[in-house]
Design a protein around this motif. Structure first.
Motif, PDB file in Angstrom:
ATOM      1  N   CYS A   1       0.856  -1.185   0.000  1.00 44.25           N
ATOM      2  CA  CYS A   1       0.000   0.000   0.000  1.00 44.25           C
ATOM      3  C   CYS A   1       0.892   1.235   0.000  1.00 44.25           C
ATOM      4  N   SER A   2       0.772   2.049  -1.022  1.00 44.64           N
ATOM      5  CA  SER A   2       1.656   3.199  -1.182  1.00 44.64           C
ATOM      6  C   SER A   2       0.876   4.496  -1.075  1.00 44.64           C
ATOM      7  N   ALA A   3       1.434   5.441  -0.300  1.00 42.20           N
ATOM      8  CA  ALA A   3       0.837   6.765  -0.152  1.00 42.20           C
ATOM      9  C   ALA A   3       1.526   7.788  -1.044  1.00 42.20           C
TER      10      ALA A   3
ATOM     11  N   SER B   1     -11.477   2.126   6.154  1.00 36.48           N
ATOM     12  CA  SER B   1     -11.251   2.104   7.598  1.00 36.48           C
ATOM     13  C   SER B   1      -9.785   1.773   7.863  1.00 36.48           C
ATOM     14  N   PRO B   2      -9.144   2.419   8.844  1.00 37.39           N
ATOM     15  CA  PRO B   2      -7.741   2.116   9.134  1.00 37.39           C
ATOM     16  C   PRO B   2      -7.493   0.638   9.394  1.00 37.39           C
ATOM     17  N   GLY B   3      -8.462  -0.056   9.968  1.00 35.26           N
ATOM     18  CA  GLY B   3      -8.291  -1.470  10.256  1.00 35.26           C
ATOM     19  C   GLY B   3      -8.099  -2.328   9.025  1.00 35.26           C
TER      20      GLY B   3
ATOM     21  N   TYR C   1       9.943  12.898   9.568  1.00 32.59           N
ATOM     22  CA  TYR C   1       8.669  13.584   9.815  1.00 32.59           C
ATOM     23  C   TYR C   1       7.602  12.993   8.911  1.00 32.59           C
ATOM     24  N   LEU C   2       6.509  12.534   9.521  1.00 28.25           N
ATOM     25  CA  LEU C   2       5.357  12.039   8.782  1.00 28.25           C
ATOM     26  C   LEU C   2       4.094  12.630   9.405  1.00 28.25           C
ATOM     27  N   SER C   3       3.244  13.190   8.576  1.00 36.88           N
ATOM     28  CA  SER C   3       1.960  13.713   9.046  1.00 36.88           C
ATOM     29  C   SER C   3       0.855  13.046   8.243  1.00 36.88           C
ATOM     30  N   GLU C   4      -0.397  13.497   8.470  1.00 39.77           N
ATOM     31  CA  GLU C   4      -1.500  12.920   7.701  1.00 39.77           C
ATOM     32  C   GLU C   4      -1.341  13.192   6.209  1.00 39.77           C
ATOM     33  N   THR C   5      -0.574  14.233   5.859  1.00 41.18           N
ATOM     34  CA  THR C   5      -0.335  14.526   4.448  1.00 41.18           C
ATOM     35  C   THR C   5       0.518  13.440   3.806  1.00 41.18           C
ATOM     36  N   GLU C   6       1.569  13.006   4.495  1.00 39.91           N
ATOM     37  CA  GLU C   6       2.457  11.988   3.946  1.00 39.91           C
ATOM     38  C   GLU C   6       1.867  10.586   4.063  1.00 39.91           C
ATOM     39  N   LEU C   7       1.135  10.319   5.123  1.00 38.89           N
ATOM     40  CA  LEU C   7       0.621   8.977   5.375  1.00 38.89           C
ATOM     41  C   LEU C   7      -0.697   8.690   4.652  1.00 38.89           C
ATOM     42  N   GLY C   8      -1.472   9.717   4.390  1.00 39.54           N
ATOM     43  CA  GLY C   8      -2.782   9.485   3.800  1.00 39.54           C
ATOM     44  C   GLY C   8      -3.750   8.952   4.837  1.00 39.54           C
ATOM     45  N   ILE C   9      -3.446   7.812   5.396  1.00 40.53           N
ATOM     46  CA  ILE C   9      -4.144   7.234   6.545  1.00 40.53           C
ATOM     47  C   ILE C   9      -3.083   7.003   7.617  1.00 40.53           C
ATOM     48  N   ASN C  10      -3.262   7.575   8.786  1.00 41.58           N
ATOM     49  CA  ASN C  10      -2.214   7.545   9.807  1.00 41.58           C
ATOM     50  C   ASN C  10      -1.758   6.138  10.155  1.00 41.58           C
TER      51      ASN C  10
END
Length: 204
Positions: A75-77, A92-94, A117-126
């Protein structure tokens, strides 16, 4: 109307507050900024992470196949790597619990600690930073700051809703002093030095 004990206490506190003062200026603790990438790689290695060589253009998939041969659910963000499961299809994150490899692009690294540094922008889904078995991070070698004092001045810490400075894989050593990696999160943390294109730069 009688005042409750709570209101009475709060009123007295408000009445007796000292006059507000401006916050003191925090020094940035400047130091020579040399060999930042080498310092970052060494710090990350101490925490169980891995830094690869820069792959030749067009060979990222080969690097993934060689380092993670058993990974079937990827899975790639970041658009730089095509996964086998679209992140946009995850509701869903699960649903990320069976992901073998997560791929993200870090905004910047911290040489002092080997952190990314990783935020919701980099992760897409935390949860993409924690539920996969392994995490692969693309990081621009030019986006390395010297220490945490400089890192916390970045605007991302003031704008993001969620931020993590990730340093290596999950680890615990509180049971009989035995170090176990991957017990509570990702089993491996691999950083690949890949310069960011104009389309992938977050300027955080």
């Amino acid at each position: 109307m009688s005042m409750s004990s709570r209101d009475f206490i709060l009123e007295r506190v408000r009445r007796n507050q000292p006059a507000p003062l401006p916050l003191p200026e925090l020094p940035s603790f400047e130091r020579p900024q040399t060999a930042l990438w080498a310092t970052f790689a060494a710090a990350l290695a101490r925490m169980g992470g891995t830094v690869t060589e820069t792959p030749p253009p067009g060979t990222m998939q080969r690097l993934i196949d060689e380092r993670f041969p058993a990974a079937t659910v990827i899975c790639s963000a970041t658009p730089e790597v095509r996964g086998t499961r679209e992140l946009t299809a995850v509701r869903s994150p699960g649903e990320l619990e069976d992901v073998d490899l997560g791929v993200v692009r870090g905004a910047f690294g911290v040489a002092e600690t080997g952190s990314v540094y990783l935020s919701e922008t980099e992760l897409g889904i935390n949860a993409l930073g924690f539920l996969p078995q392994h995490l692969l991070v693309l990081l621009d070698p030019a986006a390395i700051g010297p220490d945490l004092h400089h890192a916390y001045r970045r605007r991302g810490f003031f704008e993001a809703r969620y931020v993590v400075l990730m340093t290596g894989p999950s680890a615990t050593a509180d049971i009989e002093g035995v170090l176990i990696r991957g017990a509570q999160g990702i089993r491996s943390f691999t950083v690949v030095p890949v310069p960011a294109s104009a389309a992938t730069q977050t300027n955080r």
